[in-house]
Every structure is written in C-alpha cells, then in structure tokens.
Design a protein around this motif. Structure first.
Motif, PDB file in Angstrom:
ATOM      1  N   MET A   1      -9.096   4.805  -8.153  1.00 47.99           N
ATOM      2  CA  MET A   1      -9.872   3.597  -8.428  1.00 47.99           C
ATOM      3  C   MET A   1      -8.943   2.441  -8.783  1.00 47.99           C
ATOM      4  O   MET A   1      -9.129   1.306  -8.332  1.00 47.99           O
ATOM      5  CB  MET A   1     -10.845   3.850  -9.589  1.00 47.99           C
ATOM      6  CG  MET A   1     -11.753   2.665  -9.910  1.00 47.99           C
ATOM      7  SD  MET A   1     -12.947   3.041 -11.212  1.00 47.99           S
ATOM      8  CE  MET A   1     -13.871   4.365 -10.426  1.00 47.99           C
ATOM      9  N   LEU A   2      -7.899   2.742  -9.582  1.00 49.93           N
ATOM     10  CA  LEU A   2      -6.918   1.726  -9.938  1.00 49.93           C
ATOM     11  C   LEU A   2      -6.220   1.198  -8.690  1.00 49.93           C
ATOM     12  O   LEU A   2      -5.994  -0.005  -8.540  1.00 49.93           O
ATOM     13  CB  LEU A   2      -5.889   2.310 -10.915  1.00 49.93           C
ATOM     14  CG  LEU A   2      -4.701   1.396 -11.265  1.00 49.93           C
ATOM     15  CD1 LEU A   2      -5.180   0.168 -12.022  1.00 49.93           C
ATOM     16  CD2 LEU A   2      -3.667   2.165 -12.098  1.00 49.93           C
ATOM     17  N   LYS A   3      -5.884   2.112  -7.758  1.00 51.47           N
ATOM     18  CA  LYS A   3      -5.191   1.721  -6.522  1.00 51.47           C
ATOM     19  C   LYS A   3      -6.052   0.762  -5.699  1.00 51.47           C
ATOM     20  O   LYS A   3      -5.569  -0.269  -5.216  1.00 51.47           O
ATOM     21  CB  LYS A   3      -4.857   2.961  -5.691  1.00 51.47           C
ATOM     22  CG  LYS A   3      -4.208   2.652  -4.337  1.00 51.47           C
ATOM     23  CD  LYS A   3      -3.773   3.909  -3.627  1.00 51.47           C
ATOM     24  CE  LYS A   3      -4.947   4.695  -3.074  1.00 51.47           C
ATOM     25  NZ  LYS A   3      -5.556   3.993  -1.896  1.00 51.47           N
ATOM     26  N   VAL A   4      -7.340   1.082  -5.544  1.00 47.01           N
ATOM     27  CA  VAL A   4      -8.246   0.241  -4.758  1.00 47.01           C
ATOM     28  C   VAL A   4      -8.354  -1.147  -5.374  1.00 47.01           C
ATOM     29  O   VAL A   4      -8.236  -2.171  -4.682  1.00 47.01           O
ATOM     30  CB  VAL A   4      -9.637   0.899  -4.661  1.00 47.01           C
ATOM     31  CG1 VAL A   4     -10.639  -0.062  -4.025  1.00 47.01           C
ATOM     32  CG2 VAL A   4      -9.574   2.183  -3.841  1.00 47.01           C
ATOM     33  N   GLU A   5      -8.563  -1.214  -6.689  1.00 49.65           N
ATOM     34  CA  GLU A   5      -8.723  -2.502  -7.352  1.00 49.65           C
ATOM     35  C   GLU A   5      -7.406  -3.289  -7.355  1.00 49.65           C
ATOM     36  O   GLU A   5      -7.399  -4.508  -7.177  1.00 49.65           O
ATOM     37  CB  GLU A   5      -9.215  -2.295  -8.786  1.00 49.65           C
ATOM     38  CG  GLU A   5     -10.620  -1.703  -8.855  1.00 49.65           C
ATOM     39  CD  GLU A   5     -11.140  -1.628 -10.270  1.00 49.65           C
ATOM     40  OE1 GLU A   5     -10.379  -1.956 -11.207  1.00 49.65           O
ATOM     41  OE2 GLU A   5     -12.310  -1.242 -10.446  1.00 49.65           O
TER      42      GLU A   5
ATOM     43  N   ASP B   1       0.830  -1.207   0.000  1.00 48.43           N
ATOM     44  CA  ASP B   1       0.000   0.000   0.000  1.00 48.43           C
ATOM     45  C   ASP B   1       0.863   1.255   0.000  1.00 48.43           C
ATOM     46  O   ASP B   1       0.577   2.218  -0.740  1.00 48.43           O
ATOM     47  CB  ASP B   1      -0.919  -0.021   1.230  1.00 48.43           C
ATOM     48  CG  ASP B   1      -1.795   1.228   1.301  1.00 48.43           C
ATOM     49  OD1 ASP B   1      -2.718   1.342   0.485  1.00 48.43           O
ATOM     50  OD2 ASP B   1      -1.539   2.087   2.169  1.00 48.43           O
ATOM     51  N   GLN B   2       1.914   1.255   0.802  1.00 49.39           N
ATOM     52  CA  GLN B   2       2.807   2.412   0.853  1.00 49.39           C
ATOM     53  C   GLN B   2       3.517   2.622  -0.485  1.00 49.39           C
ATOM     54  O   GLN B   2       3.665   3.760  -0.962  1.00 49.39           O
ATOM     55  CB  GLN B   2       3.859   2.219   1.963  1.00 49.39           C
ATOM     56  CG  GLN B   2       3.270   2.178   3.367  1.00 49.39           C
ATOM     57  CD  GLN B   2       2.532   3.460   3.725  1.00 49.39           C
ATOM     58  OE1 GLN B   2       3.060   4.550   3.567  1.00 49.39           O
ATOM     59  NE2 GLN B   2       1.298   3.318   4.184  1.00 49.39           N
ATOM     60  N   ALA B   3       3.942   1.518  -1.123  1.00 51.85           N
ATOM     61  CA  ALA B   3       4.625   1.610  -2.413  1.00 51.85           C
ATOM     62  C   ALA B   3       3.698   2.154  -3.483  1.00 51.85           C
ATOM     63  O   ALA B   3       4.086   2.996  -4.306  1.00 51.85           O
ATOM     64  CB  ALA B   3       5.158   0.236  -2.822  1.00 51.85           C
ATOM     65  N   VAL B   4       2.451   1.712  -3.460  1.00 49.62           N
ATOM     66  CA  VAL B   4       1.479   2.169  -4.449  1.00 49.62           C
ATOM     67  C   VAL B   4       1.155   3.649  -4.249  1.00 49.62           C
ATOM     68  O   VAL B   4       1.027   4.413  -5.214  1.00 49.62           O
ATOM     69  CB  VAL B   4       0.194   1.318  -4.362  1.00 49.62           C
ATOM     70  CG1 VAL B   4      -0.934   1.964  -5.151  1.00 49.62           C
ATOM     71  CG2 VAL B   4       0.453  -0.087  -4.888  1.00 49.62           C
ATOM     72  N   ARG B   5       1.063   4.074  -3.003  1.00 50.41           N
ATOM     73  CA  ARG B   5       0.799   5.492  -2.725  1.00 50.41           C
ATOM     74  C   ARG B   5       1.925   6.377  -3.268  1.00 50.41           C
ATOM     75  O   ARG B   5       1.684   7.449  -3.820  1.00 50.41           O
ATOM     76  CB  ARG B   5       0.635   5.719  -1.216  1.00 50.41           C
ATOM     77  CG  ARG B   5      -0.662   5.172  -0.648  1.00 50.41           C
ATOM     78  CD  ARG B   5      -0.727   5.360   0.861  1.00 50.41           C
ATOM     79  NE  ARG B   5      -1.906   4.751   1.427  1.00 50.41           N
ATOM     80  CZ  ARG B   5      -3.080   5.358   1.545  1.00 50.41           C
ATOM     81  NH1 ARG B   5      -3.212   6.612   1.141  1.00 50.41           N
ATOM     82  NH2 ARG B   5      -4.109   4.722   2.068  1.00 50.41           N
TER      83      ARG B   5
END
Length: 283
Positions: free
Chosen positions: A240-244, A207-211
């Motif tokens: 939306m991409l991050k959540v999915e 999650d941190q990397a994606v943020r």
C-alpha cells in the motif's frame, strides 16, 4: 487512492466516448471494456439531463443504443465534481477540452480544515479525520500566474455564500463557453510527447528502485523472525505504501517537468523502515 484514480480515468473515457459520438453525429452505444455499474450511473446521468434517449425498449441490454440530442436548446456544461487535489488531475480534463476545442474552467472551494472537519462530522458516513488532513496538505490551489491553462479559474470561500458569488460562477461559465481551448500546434504536441516519454522512463526507474527496497525490507523482517502472519501483514502495508508513494511521485514529477531532485530509494526506505520498526518493537 489507486481505486479512485482508475475510477476517475474511467469516467473521463466515458465522457470522451460521448463527445466523439456527439461530434460525429452517431448513435451512442456503451463503450467497450466498461465497468457495468459505473457505466449505468454515467448513462443515467446523461438521460436525466435529457442529452440521450433509449433507442429501443431494451434499455438494460448491453447492446442498447441511445439517440443523442444533437441540437440542445441550451448550452451543455459537464460538471466534474471531485477533489482533483493534484493539478495534474485537473490537467487531464483540460487536455480533453483542448482535444475537442471545448471551454474549460475551474471552481475551487477554499475551506479551512476545521470547517471541513466540522462538516464531515455531520455526514451520515464521515471520512476518517486523517483523510481530511491529508487532503489539506495535498491540495494544489489554481495558480494562473504560473500555469497559463488555469487562467479561467475562480476561488471561493465556502464559509459564506453571497449573490455576488453566484454571479461570479455564472460569469466563469460564460467565459469558458465563449472561449474554447485551442488545439495545440504540431510542434508543441511533439514536445509534450517527448516529455511524457521522459517522465515514463524516470518513473519506471523509480518503480524498480522501490521494488528492490521492498524486497530488502522483507528480507530484513524475515531475518528478525517475524511470524508468517506478521510477514503477510507487513507485505500488505508495504505494498500500500508503494502504491501511494509512486502515485505521489508521479504527480510531483508532472509538476517539476520531469526533474526529480530526491533520492527515491532513500526516501521510500525511510518510510518502509518506520513500518518494520513497528513490528519489531512488538517482539
């Protein structure tokens, strides 16, 4: 996707709340922190099956209590009608059955994509075709040979329906009723808890990397002079991409026993770059 995940978890909480009251022999009260509309539908379903009865005349009151039929004249089956396309979604239901020593079974309806699309076109409110195709790609068929907890499963072709199919379904239900899932031994519980903690740690790092990847992507877009309106639209798409992306990663993590073999940042950045290029190409 996130909305349906929360909705599914809420229904499981309502079901567990009912089981707790049924086992303890208590009156059935609305659970705390509920969504009123969802709760009313759930309670209405139980009333239609004559499992609960209003205790007072104030049936619509938030504090209404129900009487439970503790000695039903027939076996009680809870049918959860959902896609449950990820195995980990179904495993949550299995865990509930195991916790309360209940029977558990799975009925998988095997249907080809073209048949799904044709049936979908006849619905009053058909789903987007891309949703059907996405379901086909993500659907995880029960695999009793690899996952012992899926041994009580039945796969049926939905293009045909025979008397034999009906008998197989009845046999599936009888087997589940006669063979409740046994609770885990203590040492197994500890191992599962350790795996859950490990998975949470890995997913937190992801999650941190994606943020960070989202932040860098937004900076790149700003440097290319996107308008405020375009920036807002881009931010919505990336979110939306991050959540999915994290949802898919979570289920993939469950299936691989907490060992991720992909570069999370690289994979997400590739998908995010594809979105950004769409905006830059319009310049």
């Amino acid at each position: 996707m996130s909305h349906w995940r929360l909705y599914r978890h809420e229904l499981l909480l309502y079901l567990e709340h009912f089981l707790q009251n049924f086992i303890k022999g208590c009156h059935y009260s609305p659970p705390p922190n509920r969504t009123e509309t969802t709760w009313k539908r759930f309670a209405c379903s139980l009333k239609e099956q004559e499992l609960i009865y209003p205790r007072t005349g104030t049936e619509d009151s938030a504090s209404c209590q129900y009487l439970i039929d503790f000695i039903p004249l027939r076996p009680i089956y809870f049918i959860l009608d959902d896609n449950f396309y990820y195995r980990s979604m179904r495993y949550e239901v299995y865990q509930l059955a195991r916790q309360y020593t209940l029977g558990f079974c799975q009925l998988f309806l095997d249907c080809q994509a073209d048949v799904c699309l044709e049936r979908n076109s006849r619905r009053k409110q058909p789903l987007p075709e891309e949703t059907i195709h996405a379901m086909v790609q993500k659907m995880e068929v029960p695999n009793p040979e690899k996952y012992a907890w899926e041994q009580n499963s039945l796969v049926l072709k939905t293009t045909e329906c025979s008397v034999e199919d009906n008998l197989q379904v009845l046999d599936l239900l009888s087997t589940a009723l006669e063979n409740p899932v046994k609770p885990l031994e203590e040492n197994t519980e500890v191992k599962e808890m350790d795996r859950a903690i490990c998975a949470a740690s890995v997913l937190h790092q992801a999650d941190q990397a994606v943020r960070r990847a989202v932040s860098q992507t937004m900076k790149t877009a700003k440097d290319n002079n996107l308008t405020p309106k375009e920036m807002k639209s881009l931010a919505d798409e990336l979110n939306m991409l991050k959540v999915e992306f994290l949802e898919d990663l979570r289920h993939r993590e469950n299936e691989k026993n907490n060992q991720l073999n992909i570069n999370v940042t690289s994979l997400f950045s590739q998908q995010a770059d594809g979105i950004v290029k769409k905006y830059l190409s319009e310049k």
